[in-house]
Design an enzyme around this catalytic site. Structure first.
Site, PDB file in Angstrom:
ATOM      1  N   LYS A 109       2.377   2.132   3.075  1.00 26.36           N
ATOM      2  CA  LYS A 109       2.358   2.663   4.434  1.00 26.36           C
ATOM      3  C   LYS A 109       1.457   1.821   5.334  1.00 26.36           C
ATOM      4  O   LYS A 109       1.845   1.451   6.450  1.00 26.36           O
ATOM      5  CB  LYS A 109       1.894   4.123   4.435  1.00 26.36           C
ATOM      6  N   ASP A 127       4.576   8.599   7.423  1.00 29.12           N
ATOM      7  CA  ASP A 127       3.448   9.506   7.200  1.00 29.12           C
ATOM      8  C   ASP A 127       3.973  10.942   7.178  1.00 29.12           C
ATOM      9  O   ASP A 127       5.181  11.174   7.155  1.00 29.12           O
ATOM     10  CB  ASP A 127       2.379   9.314   8.279  1.00 29.12           C
TER      11      ASP A 127
END
Length: 214
Positions: A124, A142
Site C-alpha cells: 500500500k 486502504d
C-alpha cells in the site's frame, strides 16, 4: 458486498468525481519523495492529521535520508512519539534511511519491488508513492477504498488485493491516475463506515448499497 457495477455506471461515477475534484491530492504533508515515503510509512494505523502534526517538526530538520540518520533513533522517536506504534516506526525510518544511503545513493527508487524491500514499506505504501510522486496509476487500497469499492460495486473484493485488482480492471484508464484519491476522499468524507452521508452523495443514484441513509 454489492454486485459488480457495469462499465457505463462506473464511467459515470468517475466523471462526477472528476467534475467535483479535477486534481485530487493526498492529505499527507511532504516536501519531497523521501519525506512522502516516511509520511506514508508512519500513517499505518494512524490518521493523516496526526502524522502531519508529528512530521512538520521532523521534516524541518530531516528531509533527506542522511539528515534522518544524523538525527538518530532517539531524535526520530522524540518527534513521532504521538503516533501509534512510534517506537517500531522510528526504527523502520532509521533502517530504511540507511538502506537508501547505502544502496540507492540517498535516492528513493521508483519500482514497487525496491520500495517494498524497505523496512516498514508494504504494498500500500509503495503504491501511494508510485502514484503520488512517480505518477504511475498504482492503486493503494486502504480501509476507505475497501469499503467504497464493495459498497458501490465499483471494485468488489473479499480482501485488499482483490479490490486492488478490481480497480485496475474495472475503472477506465482515463481515471486510473486519480482513482484512489477520489475513492479515499469519498470514503473519508461521504461514504463513512458507520453513517454514510447518502443525502449529499454525488453518486447516490448510481450506488446499489442497500443500507442507504435518507
Amino acid at each position: 458486498m454489492a454486485k459488480q457495477l457495469g462499465y457505463h455506471a462506473i464511467h459515470a461515477i468517475f466523471e462526477r468525481f472528476r467534475e467535483s475534484e479535477p486534481e485530487p491530492k493526498g492529505e499527507l504533508e511532504h516536501v519531497n519523495v523521501y519525506t512522502l515515503v516516511v509520511a506514508v510509512a508512519l500513517s499505518a494505523q494512524a490518521t493523516d492529521a496526526g502524522v502531519n502534526k508529528a512530521t512538520r517538526g521532523l521534516f524541518a530538520v530531516a528531509d533527506t535520508p542522511q539528515k534522518m540518520l544524523d538525527l538518530g533513533l532517539e531524535g526520530v522517536t522524540e518527534h513521532i512519539k504521538t503516533i501509534g506504534l512510534f517506537r517500531q516506526k522510528a526504527k523502520n525510518v532509521i533502517k530504511l534511511s540507511q538502506i537508501l544511503v547505502d544502496e540507492y545513493d540517498g535516492e528513493v527508487p521508483s519500482s514497487r519491488a525496491a520500495l517494498q524491500s524497505l523496512p516498514g514499506v508494504g504494498r500500500k505504501t509503495a503504491n501511494v508513492v508510485l502514484n503520488m510522486w512517480f505518477k504511475q496509476p498504482a492503486q493503494a487500497v486502504d480501509t476507505h477504498i475497501f469499503r467504497v469499492g464493495n459498497r458501490t460495486g465499483i471494485a468488489p473484493g473479499k480482501d485488499v488485493d482483490a479490490v486492488e485488482r478490481a480497480i485496475e480492471d474495472n475503472i477506465p484508464a482515463q481515471f486510473q491516475q486519480h482513482a484512489h484519491h477520489w475513492l479515499i476522499l469519498h470514503g473519508r468524507y461521504i461514504c463513512k463506515a458507520r453513517k454514510p452521508n447518502c443525502q449529499v452523495c454525488p453518486i447516490e443514484d448510481l450506488c446499489p448499497f442497500e443500507e442507504k441513509t435518507t
